[in-house]
Each structure stands twice: as C-alpha cells, then as structure tokens.
Design a protein around this motif. Structure first.
Motif, PDB file in Angstrom:
ATOM      1  N   LEU A   1     -11.167   6.027   0.391  1.00  0.00           N
ATOM      2  CA  LEU A   1     -10.812   4.589   0.012  1.00  0.00           C
ATOM      3  C   LEU A   1     -10.249   4.378  -1.475  1.00  0.00           C
ATOM      4  CD1 LEU A   1     -14.113   2.861   1.255  1.00  0.00           C
ATOM      5  CD2 LEU A   1     -11.964   2.760   2.248  1.00  0.00           C
TER       6      LEU A   1
ATOM      7  N   SER B   1       1.142  -1.177  -3.920  1.00  0.00           N
ATOM      8  CA  SER B   1       2.073  -1.879  -2.962  1.00  0.00           C
ATOM      9  C   SER B   1       1.480  -3.148  -2.695  1.00  0.00           C
ATOM     10  CB  SER B   1       1.990  -1.017  -1.539  1.00  0.00           C
ATOM     11  OG  SER B   1       2.323   0.367  -2.055  1.00  0.00           O
ATOM     12  N   LYS B   2       2.409  -4.280  -2.653  1.00  0.00           N
ATOM     13  CA  LYS B   2       1.956  -5.598  -2.348  1.00  0.00           C
ATOM     14  C   LYS B   2       1.482  -5.571  -0.834  1.00  0.00           C
ATOM     15  CE  LYS B   2       3.513 -10.149  -2.288  1.00  0.00           C
ATOM     16  NZ  LYS B   2       4.614 -11.101  -1.952  1.00  0.00           N
ATOM     17  N   GLU B   3       2.131  -4.695   0.060  1.00  0.00           N
ATOM     18  CA  GLU B   3       1.604  -4.870   1.243  1.00  0.00           C
ATOM     19  C   GLU B   3       1.414  -3.474   1.556  1.00  0.00           C
ATOM     20  OE1 GLU B   3       4.548  -6.175   4.355  1.00  0.00           O
ATOM     21  OE2 GLU B   3       3.461  -5.149   5.842  1.00  0.00           O
ATOM     22  N   LYS B   4      -0.120  -3.250   1.892  1.00  0.00           N
ATOM     23  CA  LYS B   4      -0.686  -1.938   2.307  1.00  0.00           C
ATOM     24  C   LYS B   4      -1.756  -2.306   3.202  1.00  0.00           C
ATOM     25  CE  LYS B   4      -3.533  -1.604  -1.776  1.00  0.00           C
ATOM     26  NZ  LYS B   4      -4.036  -0.681  -3.021  1.00  0.00           N
ATOM     27  N   THR B   5      -1.853  -1.282   4.167  1.00  0.00           N
ATOM     28  CA  THR B   5      -3.040  -1.370   5.259  1.00  0.00           C
ATOM     29  C   THR B   5      -3.655  -0.329   5.345  1.00  0.00           C
ATOM     30  OG1 THR B   5      -1.376  -2.738   6.676  1.00  0.00           O
ATOM     31  CG2 THR B   5      -3.134  -2.035   7.853  1.00  0.00           C
ATOM     32  N   LEU B   6      -5.074  -0.310   5.332  1.00  0.00           N
ATOM     33  CA  LEU B   6      -5.667   0.933   5.737  1.00  0.00           C
ATOM     34  C   LEU B   6      -6.246   1.031   7.127  1.00  0.00           C
ATOM     35  CD1 LEU B   6      -7.835   3.384   4.667  1.00  0.00           C
ATOM     36  CD2 LEU B   6      -9.405   1.557   4.483  1.00  0.00           C
ATOM     37  N   HIS B   7      -6.027   2.136   7.926  1.00  0.00           N
ATOM     38  CA  HIS B   7      -6.636   2.433   9.414  1.00  0.00           C
ATOM     39  C   HIS B   7      -7.613   3.345   9.085  1.00  0.00           C
ATOM     40  CE1 HIS B   7      -3.104   0.653  11.663  1.00  0.00           C
ATOM     41  NE2 HIS B   7      -3.562  -0.246  10.883  1.00  0.00           N
ATOM     42  N   ALA B   8      -8.837   3.080   9.360  1.00  0.00           N
ATOM     43  CA  ALA B   8     -10.051   3.977   9.226  1.00  0.00           C
ATOM     44  C   ALA B   8     -10.735   4.165  10.616  1.00  0.00           C
ATOM     45  CB  ALA B   8     -11.246   3.777   8.251  1.00  0.00           C
TER      46      ALA B   8
ATOM     47  N   PHE C   1      -6.642   5.014  -1.395  1.00  0.00           N
ATOM     48  CA  PHE C   1      -5.961   3.889  -0.786  1.00  0.00           C
ATOM     49  C   PHE C   1      -5.880   2.674  -1.670  1.00  0.00           C
ATOM     50  CE2 PHE C   1      -6.658  -0.469   1.171  1.00  0.00           C
ATOM     51  CZ  PHE C   1      -5.405  -0.734   1.908  1.00  0.00           C
ATOM     52  N   ASP C   2      -6.948   2.425  -2.414  1.00  0.00           N
ATOM     53  CA  ASP C   2      -6.822   1.302  -3.264  1.00  0.00           C
ATOM     54  C   ASP C   2      -5.895   1.730  -4.601  1.00  0.00           C
ATOM     55  OD1 ASP C   2      -7.792  -1.004  -4.100  1.00  0.00           O
ATOM     56  OD2 ASP C   2      -9.199   0.072  -5.995  1.00  0.00           O
TER      57      ASP C   2
ATOM     58  N   ARG D   1     -15.977   9.518   1.959  1.00  0.00           N
ATOM     59  CA  ARG D   1     -15.400   8.077   2.255  1.00  0.00           C
ATOM     60  C   ARG D   1     -14.819   7.412   1.170  1.00  0.00           C
ATOM     61  NH1 ARG D   1     -19.630   5.012   5.859  1.00  0.00           N
ATOM     62  NH2 ARG D   1     -19.222   6.703   7.310  1.00  0.00           N
TER      63      ARG D   1
END
Lengths: 254, 254
Positions: free
Chosen positions: B207, B215-222, B210-211, B203
């Motif tokens: 993460l 990118s100023k705009e980023k979304t994590l979908h877990a 992703f971190d 995990r």
C-alpha cells in the motif's frame, strides 16, 4: 406475500424501464428491451440523500442491462425518494447537516442512522426480491447480485449476509465499525470500491471493512479522489464482475 | 544507436510474433497480424527468474494485441532468459535461494538485487524503445505504455520516471523502500496490482508503494491470494487501462 404492481413503463436505448410498488415501497425494474428471456438480476442500493432514479442508478442500470443483458432493480430506501420520513429520521438528518456545516466528522451519525435505516430496508428488499423472483423473466432460481456504495453498502451488507439468494456483491465507501462484524459472515465474491482521498472515511477504515469480508474471492478497487469521485470506469468494472459471477449460470442453463 | 534486427517470425491467432535483438539484448515484438497500421506500443517487463516468453508475458501480449490492437514488446532482463549472469548475479541469486529455502524474508535481497538489475536494464529498455520507435508501424510520436509486476516493477518504476515517452503504466507486487522515492517522481496514470495475502510483501508495504506515486489518476487493484496468484482478469483490466490511456491518441490522430 406482497405482489409487485407495475405502474408505468418506458423504453429507450434498448432498456425497458418499469416503475413498480411492492408493499407500498416504490421501485424500478430495468430490463433488456429485446425480450422476456430469463436473465440474472442485480439489485442496486442507492446512496444517502438520493433515490432509485438518481443518475448514478440509471447509469449503472443502463450499463448492466446493456453490457450483461441482466435485469436491474432499485427500490427507494426508507425516508428517501419521496417516502415519508419519521420524526427520528428528521432528527438524525438535522444532526448530520449540522456536522457537515460545522466541518465536523459525519461518520458517527451516518453510521448510526444508516444502521437504523438498514433494519427497516432489509425486510423491504427481501419482500421486493420475493416479488421480483415471481416474474417469469427472473424466476426463483436465477442468480442475484447486489451493488451499492455508501448507504447502499450500509444496507447491502446486512442484506447479503441475511439472504443466501444473493451470490455476488459490489460494496464500498463505508466505515467498518460495526458493519465489519456482519461483513465477516459474507463469503460470496465481493468487489469493493474505496476512494483513496475520501474526505469522510479514513483510508484505514475503508481498508478494514474490505479486510473483514470472509469471501475467498474479493477485490479492492481504490482510486484517487474524494468520496463522491468514484470514476465512471468502476461501473464498467462492476458490470464485468457481475458477468463473471452471475453470467455463467445463464450460459449453463441456456 | 542500436538497430533492431529481426531474427524469427511466426503468426497465430491473429498475432504476429517477431523475435529480435537490439544491442545484443534479445526481445520479442507482438503485433496485430492484420496489418501494418500505426498503433500504440506497450512494453512488458517480466518477473524475476522468468523471461520474455514466459506464459504470463505471451498471455498478456495476446490480450493487448487482440483487445487493444496495440503492439507489445518484451526484452529479457540482464541475467535472464539465457543472458549471461555476472559473478555478482550468481552470488545474489544464491543468497536469495538460501533465504527461500530457510523460510527467511527474501525482501532485502530481492530489493537490493533488483535495484542492481534495474540500473543495467533501464538503458537497455531505452535503447530498445529508440529502435522500436524507428519502425514505421510504431513511430516516434506514438503513445507508449509499460506493464510489469514484481521485478517488472523494480525495473519499470525507474524506467518510467526516466523516460517521458511512457505515458501510462501498470505496476505492482513490490516493496516501497527505496523504490517509493522514485515513484514520487511519476505522474502518469498508474494501475497498481497488489496481492492481499502476499507471503513476501507485507500489506502495508504494498500500500505504501501505491501511495507514493504522484499520479493524479491511479487505481489500486488488491486481490485475495498469494504473490503469484494475481487473477487472470487483472490482465483484462490492464488491457482496458491501456485502451483508456493510449487509445485516445490513436483515434485523435486517425
């Protein structure tokens, strides 16, 4: 058994908005203006320092009514939206404001104060839900969801854990200790919103609360930005989540 | 400059599917059957051991063509989909299969082998994109996105970092070391899919990748579930992501 008394009604953009009180608690019910067909209900829990008609609430309600065709209800939390504050409330709010002003962590006091508010709010929500379910357009058997971030999660987690009528929930933006203990009893589908750069809630804390839910189906949505910068498209996502989890029952009974 | 040679064409459910080769690499282009109007392009990167017409690829393509009205293209990765494997490929695959069979961690060999494949695949993708952009229905100025998980991320991250034509990307399901170094150069909007119970990728590793994106705009979908259990609704979410980030330019130029 408290009855739900409607006090005002307006209608705009396809959404019928009815103010009500139930057991002395003011609330609002948003419904499709098109008619009285039975549809699922989503309960909205507002954040700390706001109220039932805060723009985020009316925006989410508009979206869920329009996109899903569901009913949406919100009630003012204790001490919020013009409801009287106790001396205890005033003291805790003062502590919180001092911490904010001093740039000190607000977590400890927010967690403690919101847990106190939740003890008062959960029975109010359950009474409101009893009364809402006696409306013919909602009904006692219809699916019910809950959507609340921040203080709306502090109140919503014990509510959803206590009330088996609520079968899907959107939570987020809160600390895990001690709320995670209650979250471990929740098994309904959960969508959880977390802000990757939350200035109040450490990233690991938010992830720990998400991790605590016992739900077989749960989704974390983490976005860049601070505590109050949850992107608007997450409200769309919540609407789709409720359509997936509450909508099937409607179609099946149609 | 390689040209794109169409070799077969079918049409079903509103989607026109054209097989092609470009510089000896086989690919497929899915487009709205309704016509030749200029529209954005999404590149799909397939996972390890699969190919350009794997069900996940055709499913995602169908969804993006139908929901967004965009073009979608996928090419076979080196050593995949009937493309010849080198002796090096065969050795690495054997190592991977032995690790799998022995229940040992596959991360080290997958990371190493996929980095090697990415070195071969990135110039192939750039050549394919050159040729695709010479089609009148795509064009050299149109918005381009990339969507690939697992090996599709191992190849996609260096591709997106290298190619400024790609302005939005969906990634996920990969280890951070050493890919995170490249991810730090990526600033376009990113949606990142992570499986909370991934049996291969810890995990914290997911993460960390992703971190790493700048990118100023980023979304994590877990989501709960194992490596291969990304829920279908995440493909819907990816389509909405591309509509948000690539669709505006279409409307603006219309």
């Amino acid at each position: 058994m408290n009855s739900l008394d409607f006090t005002a009604e307006t209608s705009a953009n396809g959404v019928r908005e009815r103010d009500f009180t139930v057991g002395g608690v003011p609330g609002v019910l948003w419904s499709p203006a098109s008619g009285a067909e039975r549809a699922p209900l989503v309960l909205l829990g507002h954040g700390g320092g706001t109220h039932k008609k805060w723009p985020a609430m009316t925006g989410r309600a508009q979206r869920i009514v329009t996109d899903c065709g569901f009913h949406v209800a919100c009630i003012d939390a204790p001490g919020h939206g013009g409801r009287p504050r106790t001396a205890h409330d005033e003291r805790e709010i003062a502590v919180m404001q001092r911490a904010m002003a001093a740039g000190e962590p607000v977590g400890p006091v927010v967690v403690r104060f919101n847990a106190h508010l939740a003890e008062r709010a959960v029975p109010e929500w359950q009474g409101a839900l009893d009364a809402l379910q006696r409306l013919p357009e909602i009904g006692a058997e219809g699916p019910v969801g809950y959507y609340g971030l921040s203080m709306g999660t502090a109140i919503g987690v014990p509510l959803v854990a206590a009330d088996p009528r609520i079968t899907a929930a959107v939570f987020g933006l809160f600390w895990p200790d001690p709320l995670a203990e209650t979250a471990r009893r929740i098994t309904v589908p959960v969508e959880f919103h977390l802000q990757w750069d939350d200035e109040h809630i450490p990233r690991e804390s938010g992830l720990a609360l998400f991790d605590a839910f016992a739900s077989k189906e749960k989704t974390l949505h983490a976005n860049t930005g601070g505590h109050k910068e949850v992107p608007r498209f997450e409200a769309d996502s919540a609407a789709r989540f409720f359509t997936r989890h509450l909508g099937g029952a409607v179609r099946a009974s149609a």
